[in-house]
Scaffold this motif. Structure first.
Motif, PDB file in Angstrom:
ATOM      1  N   VAL A 302     -50.013 -66.951  54.981  1.00 11.17           N
ATOM      2  CA  VAL A 302     -48.709 -66.836  55.639  1.00 11.17           C
ATOM      3  C   VAL A 302     -47.626 -67.748  55.057  1.00 11.17           C
ATOM      4  O   VAL A 302     -46.485 -67.317  54.869  1.00 11.17           O
ATOM      5  N   PRO A 303     -47.909 -69.022  54.765  1.00 13.40           N
ATOM      6  CA  PRO A 303     -46.840 -69.856  54.213  1.00 13.40           C
ATOM      7  C   PRO A 303     -46.192 -69.276  52.960  1.00 13.40           C
ATOM      8  O   PRO A 303     -44.965 -69.276  52.827  1.00 13.40           O
ATOM      9  N   ASP A 304     -47.002 -68.763  52.034  1.00 16.17           N
ATOM     10  CA  ASP A 304     -46.439 -68.164  50.823  1.00 16.17           C
ATOM     11  C   ASP A 304     -45.746 -66.840  51.124  1.00 16.17           C
ATOM     12  O   ASP A 304     -44.693 -66.533  50.545  1.00 16.17           O
ATOM     13  N   ILE A 305     -46.322 -66.039  52.017  1.00 15.66           N
ATOM     14  CA  ILE A 305     -45.710 -64.749  52.355  1.00 15.66           C
ATOM     15  C   ILE A 305     -44.312 -64.953  52.929  1.00 15.66           C
ATOM     16  O   ILE A 305     -43.350 -64.276  52.535  1.00 15.66           O
ATOM     17  N   LEU A 306     -44.187 -65.888  53.854  1.00 16.47           N
ATOM     18  CA  LEU A 306     -42.910 -66.081  54.530  1.00 16.47           C
ATOM     19  C   LEU A 306     -41.888 -66.811  53.668  1.00 16.47           C
ATOM     20  O   LEU A 306     -40.682 -66.540  53.765  1.00 16.47           O
ATOM     21  N   SER A 307     -42.333 -67.736  52.834  1.00 16.07           N
ATOM     22  CA  SER A 307     -41.379 -68.567  52.093  1.00 16.07           C
ATOM     23  C   SER A 307     -41.039 -68.036  50.709  1.00 16.07           C
ATOM     24  O   SER A 307     -39.963 -68.345  50.179  1.00 16.07           O
ATOM     25  N   LYS A 308     -41.899 -67.228  50.123  1.00 17.53           N
ATOM     26  CA  LYS A 308     -41.691 -66.821  48.730  1.00 17.53           C
ATOM     27  C   LYS A 308     -41.231 -65.379  48.550  1.00 17.53           C
ATOM     28  O   LYS A 308     -40.856 -64.991  47.434  1.00 17.53           O
ATOM     29  N   THR A 309     -41.266 -64.568  49.604  1.00 18.73           N
ATOM     30  CA  THR A 309     -40.808 -63.182  49.477  1.00 18.73           C
ATOM     31  C   THR A 309     -39.315 -63.166  49.180  1.00 18.73           C
ATOM     32  O   THR A 309     -38.523 -63.825  49.848  1.00 18.73           O
ATOM     33  N   LYS A 310     -38.930 -62.399  48.162  1.00 20.41           N
ATOM     34  CA  LYS A 310     -37.550 -62.361  47.712  1.00 20.41           C
ATOM     35  C   LYS A 310     -36.696 -61.443  48.594  1.00 20.41           C
ATOM     36  O   LYS A 310     -37.176 -60.461  49.145  1.00 20.41           O
ATOM     37  N   VAL A 311     -35.423 -61.779  48.645  1.00 17.55           N
ATOM     38  CA  VAL A 311     -34.486 -61.002  49.457  1.00 17.55           C
ATOM     39  C   VAL A 311     -34.410 -59.562  48.973  1.00 17.55           C
ATOM     40  O   VAL A 311     -34.245 -58.631  49.777  1.00 17.55           O
ATOM     41  N   ASP A 312     -34.562 -59.348  47.664  1.00 15.19           N
ATOM     42  CA  ASP A 312     -34.420 -57.980  47.158  1.00 15.19           C
ATOM     43  C   ASP A 312     -35.519 -57.052  47.663  1.00 15.19           C
ATOM     44  O   ASP A 312     -35.314 -55.844  47.787  1.00 15.19           O
ATOM     45  N   PHE A 313     -36.693 -57.610  47.983  1.00 11.82           N
ATOM     46  CA  PHE A 313     -37.733 -56.768  48.586  1.00 11.82           C
ATOM     47  C   PHE A 313     -37.290 -56.264  49.950  1.00 11.82           C
ATOM     48  O   PHE A 313     -37.400 -55.072  50.251  1.00 11.82           O
ATOM     49  N   PHE A 314     -36.789 -57.176  50.786  1.00  9.85           N
ATOM     50  CA  PHE A 314     -36.319 -56.771  52.109  1.00  9.85           C
ATOM     51  C   PHE A 314     -35.170 -55.763  51.999  1.00  9.85           C
ATOM     52  O   PHE A 314     -35.130 -54.770  52.736  1.00  9.85           O
ATOM     53  N   SER A 315     -34.250 -56.001  51.071  1.00 10.21           N
ATOM     54  CA  SER A 315     -33.109 -55.098  50.906  1.00 10.21           C
ATOM     55  C   SER A 315     -33.579 -53.705  50.503  1.00 10.21           C
ATOM     56  O   SER A 315     -33.068 -52.688  51.005  1.00 10.21           O
ATOM     57  N   LYS A 316     -34.556 -53.657  49.602  1.00 12.00           N
ATOM     58  CA  LYS A 316     -35.085 -52.360  49.158  1.00 12.00           C
ATOM     59  C   LYS A 316     -35.699 -51.595  50.325  1.00 12.00           C
ATOM     60  O   LYS A 316     -35.417 -50.398  50.516  1.00 12.00           O
ATOM     61  N   ILE A 317     -36.519 -52.273  51.124  1.00  5.36           N
ATOM     62  CA  ILE A 317     -37.173 -51.605  52.245  1.00  5.36           C
ATOM     63  C   ILE A 317     -36.147 -51.111  53.262  1.00  5.36           C
ATOM     64  O   ILE A 317     -36.207 -49.965  53.734  1.00  5.36           O
ATOM     65  N   VAL A 318     -35.193 -51.962  53.610  1.00  4.12           N
ATOM     66  CA  VAL A 318     -34.181 -51.567  54.594  1.00  4.12           C
ATOM     67  C   VAL A 318     -33.351 -50.401  54.074  1.00  4.12           C
ATOM     68  O   VAL A 318     -33.008 -49.477  54.835  1.00  4.12           O
ATOM     69  N   ASN A 319     -33.030 -50.394  52.789  1.00  3.34           N
ATOM     70  CA  ASN A 319     -32.254 -49.282  52.222  1.00  3.34           C
ATOM     71  C   ASN A 319     -33.031 -47.977  52.266  1.00  3.34           C
ATOM     72  O   ASN A 319     -32.458 -46.908  52.546  1.00  3.34           O
ATOM     73  N   ILE A 320     -34.326 -48.030  51.999  1.00  2.00           N
ATOM     74  CA  ILE A 320     -35.157 -46.814  52.080  1.00  2.00           C
ATOM     75  C   ILE A 320     -35.180 -46.301  53.517  1.00  2.00           C
ATOM     76  O   ILE A 320     -35.035 -45.097  53.768  1.00  2.00           O
ATOM     77  N   ILE A 321     -35.353 -47.222  54.467  1.00  2.00           N
ATOM     78  CA  ILE A 321     -35.395 -46.819  55.878  1.00  2.00           C
ATOM     79  C   ILE A 321     -34.036 -46.294  56.328  1.00  2.00           C
ATOM     80  O   ILE A 321     -33.953 -45.299  57.067  1.00  2.00           O
ATOM     81  N   LYS A 322     -32.960 -46.929  55.887  1.00  2.00           N
ATOM     82  CA  LYS A 322     -31.617 -46.472  56.251  1.00  2.00           C
ATOM     83  C   LYS A 322     -31.367 -45.048  55.746  1.00  2.00           C
ATOM     84  O   LYS A 322     -30.841 -44.202  56.487  1.00  2.00           O
ATOM     85  N   GLU A 323     -31.741 -44.794  54.513  1.00  2.00           N
ATOM     86  CA  GLU A 323     -31.563 -43.441  53.972  1.00  2.00           C
ATOM     87  C   GLU A 323     -32.406 -42.434  54.744  1.00  2.00           C
ATOM     88  O   GLU A 323     -31.969 -41.322  55.034  1.00  2.00           O
ATOM     89  N   ALA A 324     -33.626 -42.839  55.103  1.00  2.00           N
ATOM     90  CA  ALA A 324     -34.488 -41.954  55.891  1.00  2.00           C
ATOM     91  C   ALA A 324     -33.871 -41.678  57.265  1.00  2.00           C
ATOM     92  O   ALA A 324     -33.930 -40.554  57.765  1.00  2.00           O
ATOM     93  N   ALA A 325     -33.285 -42.709  57.873  1.00  2.00           N
ATOM     94  CA  ALA A 325     -32.627 -42.526  59.171  1.00  2.00           C
ATOM     95  C   ALA A 325     -31.487 -41.519  59.065  1.00  2.00           C
ATOM     96  O   ALA A 325     -31.292 -40.678  59.953  1.00  2.00           O
ATOM     97  N   ASN A 326     -30.731 -41.596  57.965  1.00  2.00           N
ATOM     98  CA  ASN A 326     -29.635 -40.648  57.758  1.00  2.00           C
ATOM     99  C   ASN A 326     -30.163 -39.227  57.574  1.00  2.00           C
ATOM    100  O   ASN A 326     -29.608 -38.272  58.132  1.00  2.00           O
ATOM    101  N   ILE A 327     -31.223 -39.092  56.783  1.00  2.00           N
ATOM    102  CA  ILE A 327     -31.831 -37.769  56.577  1.00  2.00           C
ATOM    103  C   ILE A 327     -32.287 -37.190  57.910  1.00  2.00           C
ATOM    104  O   ILE A 327     -32.045 -36.016  58.222  1.00  2.00           O
ATOM    105  N   CYS A 328     -32.935 -38.020  58.710  1.00  2.00           N
ATOM    106  CA  CYS A 328     -33.447 -37.570  60.003  1.00  2.00           C
ATOM    107  C   CYS A 328     -32.313 -37.172  60.942  1.00  2.00           C
ATOM    108  O   CYS A 328     -32.327 -36.088  61.531  1.00  2.00           O
TER     109      CYS A 328
END
Length: 421
Positions: A302-328
């Motif tokens: 957990v310490p490495d997962i929470l502290s080392k995950t890059k912002v671009d990973f979160f942005s990518k996931i949220v963008n995929i979900i946002k596009e899916a929400a629009n499609i839906c």
């Protein structure tokens, strides 16, 4: 002497009927029922629009940093033994630091209790609050696991409304009307499951003030924290912990797309020491002493997962979900008999209403979902499972082409069952 074959012993055990009744309408039980209705002769792939687990789709794979952290944790041979019931200190410290980024104060590791996914966090807090004559206020629609656990603990459940015409805000008038001297807490889910809403800062402040006036704590389920892609940014309820005591529930399941890793947390936000004074924190510790622990090697990572995950990973996931929400959302506009009152802005779900007057042979939301599974191999959760009859909860966090195919099948199904002119 009686014949041995006719002798019967009176056994002293029997099943608990209340447990069966409490769990017969959970998401898992309903989805299992729908899967059993699939037509095995249909060679098309099943479209899973009923369960919020996008991990099966390659576009939603978790970050390599998280995978590497797990591998390192296992290979270190440091996390193979028993750990404290509240969780190991480095992991608790990491969760405290992670959550403190969004707060006007710093959490302590002592405020954090690690759990076996967010489900154990729910089970813990509901069980701790289950004293004689107590009741708890749950949102309608909401996540049915709260109600199932409350009923199994003989804790009375009362439902307050979420308002679809106000982006699913809490109906604070109904909260005030429902609460009495035996009310212990109210639950909010933000970002919202099943509604796909994100509460504003102003609305959360009103929730905090209402709870303070009633003398109850707020349980804030934030398992979808930061999965927000509309006009409202995610605001943690703990921002208002100086107004009212807040217990925050969360996990790595959704933001990191790893629901099977089963690492969650229960966090005390108690700026005035009210929960400590009333013995709630000691009781949480006592309950975890007789519960299962989160996997030790996950805690170690957990310490490495929470502290080392890059912002671009979160942005990518949220963008995929946002596009899916629009499609839906856009696709559902063309489906006869289905009405979407508000565009989803967070989490992985949207609630849509059935107009039964449009259909020739659909009795209710359950009938709709059973027939949809049989005829189109599409799984959608009936609204009665989350507290709203003749509504549907649709999950859009799946691969985009599969989502588009699912909406096309849904449209064909509704057209086929619509009343003829």
């Amino acid at each position: 002497m009686e014949n041995g074959s006719t002798l019967r012993k009176r056994w002293g055990f029997r099943s608990n009927p209340e447990l069966n009744m409490a769990t017969d309408n959970t998401v898992r039980s309903v989805l299992f029922m729908l899967l059993s209705k699939l037509n095995n002769s249909d060679t098309r792939p099943v479209i899973p629009l009923g369960h919020g687990d996008p991990s099966a789709f390659p576009c939603f794979r978790t970050t390599q940093i998280a995978e590497d952290a797990i591998v390192h944790s296992i290979r270190s041979a440091t996390f193979n033994g028993y750990v404290p019931p509240v969780g190991i200190l480095p992991a608790r410290r990491a969760v405290a630091e992670y959550l403190s980024q969004d707060l006007p104060y710093a959490l302590s590791p002592d405020d954090v209790f690690l759990t076996l996914g967010c489900t154990q966090a729910i089970q813990t807090v509901v069980t701790v609050l289950s004293i004689p004559k107590a009741n708890i206020l749950l949102p309608k629609p909401g996540f049915p696991y709260y109600e199932a656990i409350a009923k199994s603990c003989h804790l009375e459940v009362r439902h307050f409304d979420l308002l679809p015409h106000k982006d699913w805000e809490v109906d604070l008038d109904s909260v005030n009307a429902l609460a009495d001297e035996n009310t212990v807490a109210m639950v909010i889910i933000n970002p919202g499951n099943p509604c796909g809403n994100v509460f504003t800062h102003q609305h959360l402040q009103k929730v905090a003030e209402t709870a303070k006036n009633l003398g109850i704590l707020v349980i804030s389920d934030e398992v979808y924290d930061h999965i927000a892609f509309g006009k409202n940014p995610f605001v943690p309820m703990a921002v208002f912990a100086s107004t009212v005591p807040v217990i925050t529930l969360g996990s790595i399941s959704k933001r990191w797309i790893v629901p099977g890793w089963r690492l969650g947390w229960l966090v005390i936000n108690d700026r005035n020491g009210i929960l400590k004074e009333h013995g709630i924190i000691d009781c949480i510790t006592a309950y975890l002493n007789i519960s299962s622990d989160a996997p030790t090697f996950i805690q170690g990572a957990v310490p490495d997962i929470l502290s080392k995950t890059k912002v671009d990973f979160f942005s990518k996931i949220v963008n995929i979900i946002k596009e899916a929400a629009n499609i839906c959302y856009e696709g559902i506009q063309d489906v006869p008999g289905i009405i979407c009152p508000s565009k989803p802005e967070g989490s992985m779900f949207v609630m849509v209403k059935l107009d039964l007057s449009v259909f020739e042979d659909i009795e209710d939301d359950v009938d709709f979902c059973v027939k949809l599974a049989k005829e189109e191999s599409v799984i959608i959760l009936p609204g009665n499972c989350v507290g709203l009859n003749n509504w549907l909860r649709v999950t859009f966090a799946i691969e985009h082409s599969a989502l588009e195919e699912g909406i096309n099948r849904l449209k064909a199904f509704c057209a086929r069952h619509a009343k003829k002119p």
